[in-house]
Design a protein around this motif. Sequence first.
Motif, PDB file in Angstrom:
ATOM      1  N   ARG A 175       0.830  -1.204   0.000  1.00 32.64           N
ATOM      2  CA  ARG A 175       0.000   0.000   0.000  1.00 32.64           C
ATOM      3  C   ARG A 175       0.865   1.254   0.000  1.00 32.64           C
ATOM      4  O   ARG A 175       2.040   1.218   0.390  1.00 32.64           O
ATOM      5  CB  ARG A 175      -0.938   0.021   1.209  1.00 32.64           C
ATOM      6  N   LEU A 207     -10.607   2.180 -10.439  1.00 34.48           N
ATOM      7  CA  LEU A 207     -10.850   2.699  -9.089  1.00 34.48           C
ATOM      8  C   LEU A 207     -10.986   1.609  -8.023  1.00 34.48           C
ATOM      9  O   LEU A 207     -10.387   1.727  -6.946  1.00 34.48           O
ATOM     10  CB  LEU A 207     -12.081   3.604  -9.086  1.00 34.48           C
ATOM     11  N   PRO A 208     -11.752   0.531  -8.257  1.00 37.92           N
ATOM     12  CA  PRO A 208     -11.864  -0.490  -7.204  1.00 37.92           C
ATOM     13  C   PRO A 208     -10.518  -1.107  -6.814  1.00 37.92           C
ATOM     14  O   PRO A 208     -10.282  -1.389  -5.635  1.00 37.92           O
ATOM     15  CB  PRO A 208     -12.799  -1.530  -7.831  1.00 37.92           C
ATOM     16  N   LYS A 211      -8.284   1.556  -4.933  1.00 29.60           N
ATOM     17  CA  LYS A 211      -8.724   1.711  -3.541  1.00 29.60           C
ATOM     18  C   LYS A 211      -8.009   0.728  -2.627  1.00 29.60           C
ATOM     19  O   LYS A 211      -7.809   1.000  -1.436  1.00 29.60           O
ATOM     20  CB  LYS A 211     -10.235   1.510  -3.464  1.00 29.60           C
ATOM     21  N   GLN A 212      -7.601  -0.410  -3.182  1.00 30.20           N
ATOM     22  CA  GLN A 212      -6.962  -1.439  -2.372  1.00 30.20           C
ATOM     23  C   GLN A 212      -5.479  -1.171  -2.109  1.00 30.20           C
ATOM     24  O   GLN A 212      -4.876  -1.842  -1.255  1.00 30.20           O
ATOM     25  CB  GLN A 212      -7.106  -2.803  -3.051  1.00 30.20           C
ATOM     26  N   CYS A 214      -4.088   2.280  -1.956  1.00 31.25           N
ATOM     27  CA  CYS A 214      -3.743   3.625  -1.477  1.00 31.25           C
ATOM     28  C   CYS A 214      -4.904   4.257  -0.728  1.00 31.25           C
ATOM     29  O   CYS A 214      -6.061   3.859  -0.874  1.00 31.25           O
ATOM     30  CB  CYS A 214      -3.310   4.525  -2.631  1.00 31.25           C
ATOM     31  N   ARG A 215      -4.587   5.263   0.044  1.00 35.99           N
ATOM     32  CA  ARG A 215      -5.600   6.080   0.728  1.00 35.99           C
ATOM     33  C   ARG A 215      -5.969   7.283  -0.149  1.00 35.99           C
ATOM     34  O   ARG A 215      -7.128   7.584  -0.359  1.00 35.99           O
ATOM     35  CB  ARG A 215      -5.059   6.555   2.082  1.00 35.99           C
ATOM     36  N   LEU A 217      -5.721   9.174  -3.840  1.00 33.41           N
ATOM     37  CA  LEU A 217      -5.466   9.040  -5.273  1.00 33.41           C
ATOM     38  C   LEU A 217      -5.501  10.418  -5.906  1.00 33.41           C
ATOM     39  O   LEU A 217      -6.466  11.175  -5.729  1.00 33.41           O
ATOM     40  CB  LEU A 217      -6.528   8.147  -5.925  1.00 33.41           C
ATOM     41  N   ILE A 257      -9.021  12.011  -4.675  1.00 28.48           N
ATOM     42  CA  ILE A 257      -9.964  11.072  -4.089  1.00 28.48           C
ATOM     43  C   ILE A 257      -9.359  10.502  -2.809  1.00 28.48           C
ATOM     44  O   ILE A 257      -8.269   9.927  -2.841  1.00 28.48           O
ATOM     45  CB  ILE A 257     -10.293   9.928  -5.067  1.00 28.48           C
ATOM     46  N   ASP A 258     -10.048  10.696  -1.714  1.00 27.34           N
ATOM     47  CA  ASP A 258      -9.641  10.125  -0.432  1.00 27.34           C
ATOM     48  C   ASP A 258     -10.551   8.927  -0.165  1.00 27.34           C
ATOM     49  O   ASP A 258     -11.724   9.090   0.173  1.00 27.34           O
ATOM     50  CB  ASP A 258      -9.771  11.162   0.679  1.00 27.34           C
ATOM     51  N   PHE A 259     -10.004   7.723  -0.338  1.00 27.37           N
ATOM     52  CA  PHE A 259     -10.825   6.523  -0.185  1.00 27.37           C
ATOM     53  C   PHE A 259     -11.276   6.306   1.260  1.00 27.37           C
ATOM     54  O   PHE A 259     -12.179   5.509   1.515  1.00 27.37           O
ATOM     55  CB  PHE A 259     -10.059   5.297  -0.684  1.00 27.37           C
TER      56      PHE A 259
END
Length: 421
Positions: A175, A207-208, A211-212, A214-215, A217, A257-259
């Motif tokens: 990550r 995107l999916p 998300k796995q 990084c926090r 993007l 984008i903050d997941f």
Amino acid sequence: MHPCFISEPTVHRNCFICMNTEFYNWIDQHMADDPARLRLKFAGKQVPGVDVAAAIVQIECRRKFGTKLAQTLASFPQFYFPSTLAGEQSTSDLLARYHASLVPEGLAAADLTAGLGIDALHFAARASSVVAVERNKELTDALRFNADGLHVENLEIVNGDCRDFVDRCIAEGRRFGAVFIDPARRAADGSRVFALADCEPDVVAMLPKLKQICRLLVIKASPMLDITHTIGELSPAPLSVMAVGTPTECKELMMLIDFGAEAPYSTMIEAVTLTADGAETFAFTADAERNAEMPATAPLAEGNYIYEPSPCLMKTGAFRLVADRYGLRTFQPNTRLFHSPEKIDNFPGTCWRVVKIFPYASRVIKRFAREYPAVNVAVRNFGMSADALRARLGVRDAGPLRLYGLTDSRDEKLLVLTEPA
């Protein structure tokens, strides 16, 4: 500042091509020569110790991109450009510094579309470690050489497709604090694309998986993309969408984008204008702009001031809030200019003092060039292009004066002569 931008440059002899002293001496000797003439002069000729074709590319790139990459070239004069296209497509030092400011300090980061690597090299100044992924081997070889020359020790370079890299990270549980991606903005046939999902790679589809790993993007995209449509493409919605550029040009759209962010939230829209002294930002939400009152219209008078929003601010679509925050009047909503009797400081754009106001009439058109042969022409909601108006008036673009062809609050076409305020 990171050591890579203050260390003394050295000549490296273990590069993927032999760039020896003769190579750089030849570049220095011919730096003032025209690259096209050099190619003709040395076509088919051999110069001992010098790859002439590569050396000419270095000369051409330094002439074309010397200002754009002034910081990098000053830190490592032997910086290697594998092609002029690589230089054209690379980000500037100014933009790369801003990109790096978005990377959380001290965390691991990855650039999934590194290209020439200017962003990744700047990220290394803040992140604990950086992975630069690039599928073009010529570019990754150049990045290895340049990172070595800039003494960047926390950069891992991966030659391969970023989608494969993301899959490996998921499999390994790897990550990052932040991931940066700049998808290509042209289709396979070379045509421009105007939706994020049509870029290569398709970030929307990724995107999916992203998300796995990084926090945060950070997506860099074309300034031609529509902001509202782009927000609608992304799930989760971005925390912010930024139109980023210089005082004269909007260079890109950036989405953050903050997941891990908790919904619901409203996407912040920002106009970010960069200068050597820092960043000027105008931020708002779409709801705030939509709910704001329309600005008042008023006639324009000589001695008044006209305000033209910066290209980045124009891109965001902010209009009502700009007038409200700065106490400005407008001509007509579609004219997209503001004015006031007094000079307003710190406006996010340019300010011009009205010298004369002319009706757009044949008697004015016929004699205008005799009094003002050189004036910079701009049009707003005028029904013709700036080139067409310039030709009709018979003037040339030059000098400090600016002529606006515009439609005023009474739906009348005016020629407004201005000078810098």
